[in-house]
Motif scaffolding. Structure first.
Motif: not given
Length: 356
Positions: A176-179, A277-285, A304-307
């Motif tokens: 989350g911080c990096a994005v 408008d845009v959602m980023f999925l940046l959770t742990d699980t 947008i998912t980032a894992a």
């Protein structure tokens, strides 16, 4: 500070000087002393500014003065009047004829005034706040950086659209911080964090938006602390933090109270997805990403998912396609009885984080 100097130049005390009419009654004609005080904008030493030319016409015409003293009052570096920089001039004026302005149009034009677009001599205003406000200076620098980026690398980059895009970040941890910092670098000015945890002592070394002070007294809520850090980096960003626990499959409520809390969390998350408008999925699980994925598809939002793994990572966009493909999918959905329409509708959807 200037009152004693003005009084000494006028040959009197620091009290209000007598008017020219009173001086005429007290002194013979030709011995009247006038002191004209003006705020001098010129920075040259012992050189008055151009407003003095216009002001000298007043004593020459109204009081028929031939000689007078002029106190040029100037301010110092601190913005206050400075006696050291101010000075007194002795001026000799020419004789002004009585009929100097009798003829139409004979009045000389004032010096220093500039006509507006309609040809009228009116005061003109200049907004210098962009040169004085640090916040506006930062905005100009950020906008210039984006314009240079578009000019040299990405001519199709729509800077205005990026600035108006509202981004929802689910998770205020390392990802989350990096994005968030990357979004700021690309001109995004509307960022909302969603997280349910607090800042711990192990977070600041890995998560760039937190400091040691955020860990004290049990730790600040991550979402609020991250939003505050973004505003500290760039004050013009519209950032907010929402402390929210995302309902997850496999985690049923233990009682009625928890069921009500999950229902409230679902409604709040649904409103957040709809208003961005845009959602980023940046959770742990993976479980915490399931419900937001469905909400993004239902609200036709970009997800947008980032894992991150130990030795790999995944970044993918899923949900509904862009506007043109979404319209085709909607048209195909009207004839659901046709198998070809169903296949075409499914083909127009992007991949899913859980299905692929």
């Amino acid at each position: 500070e200037l009152a004693p100097a003005a009084a000494a130049a006028a040959g009197g005390s620091s009290s209000d000087p007598p008017s020219p009419q009173q001086q005429q009654q007290q002194q013979p004609e030709g011995q009247i002393e006038l002191l004209l005080v003006m705020f001098d904008p010129c920075h040259l030493p012992l050189t008055p500014g151009w407003p003095l030319r216009n002001m000298l016409l007043l004593p020459a015409v109204r009081w028929r003065a031939r000689k007078l003293k002029v106190l040029c009052a100037r301010d110092g570096s601190n913005g206050r009047l400075s006696a050291d920089r101010s000075f007194v001039l002795e001026v000799e004026l020419p004789v002004i004829p009585d009929d100097w302005c009798a003829a139409a149009g004979a009045v000389p034009e004032a010096i220093g005034w500039e006509a507006d677009s309609k040809g009228k001599l009116l005061p003109r205003h200049v907004d210098v706040s962009p040169l004085l406000s640090p916040v506006q200076l930062a905005e100009q620098a950020v906008d210039l950086n984006l314009k240079l980026m578009r000019w040299r690398a990405a001519p199709d980059l729509d800077v205005r659209q990026l600035a108006n895009t509202k981004c929802l970040l689910l998770g205020a941890g390392t990802l989350g911080c990096a994005v968030a910092r990357t979004l700021q670098a690309y001109g995004i000015r509307h960022i909302t964090f969603v997280d349910s945890s607090t800042v711990s002592y192990s977070n600041p070394v890995r998560q760039s938006l937190f400091t040691f002070q955020d860990c004290l007294n049990g730790g600040k809520p991550k979402a609020a602390a991250a939003a505050e850090a973004l505003r500290g980096i760039f004050p013009s960003v519209v950032s907010a933090g929402v402390q929210l626990s995302i309902p997850m499959p496999g985690h049923p409520p233990a009682n009625v109270q928890q069921e009500q809390l999950q229902q409230q969390a679902f409604e709040q998350l649904q409103d957040l997805v709809s208003s961005h408008d845009v959602m980023f999925l940046l959770t742990d699980t993976r479980e915490s990403r399931w419900l937001p994925t469905l909400l993004a598809a239902a609200a036709a939002k970009v997800a947008i998912t980032a894992a991150l793994g130990f030795d790999n990572f995944v970044v993918m966009r899923h949900g509904l396609p862009p506007a043109a493909a979404a319209a085709a999918a909607s048209q195909a959905g009207c004839s659901s009885s046709s198998s070809k329409a169903t296949e075409r509708s499914a083909a127009n959807h992007l991949g899913c984080y859980f299905c692929n």
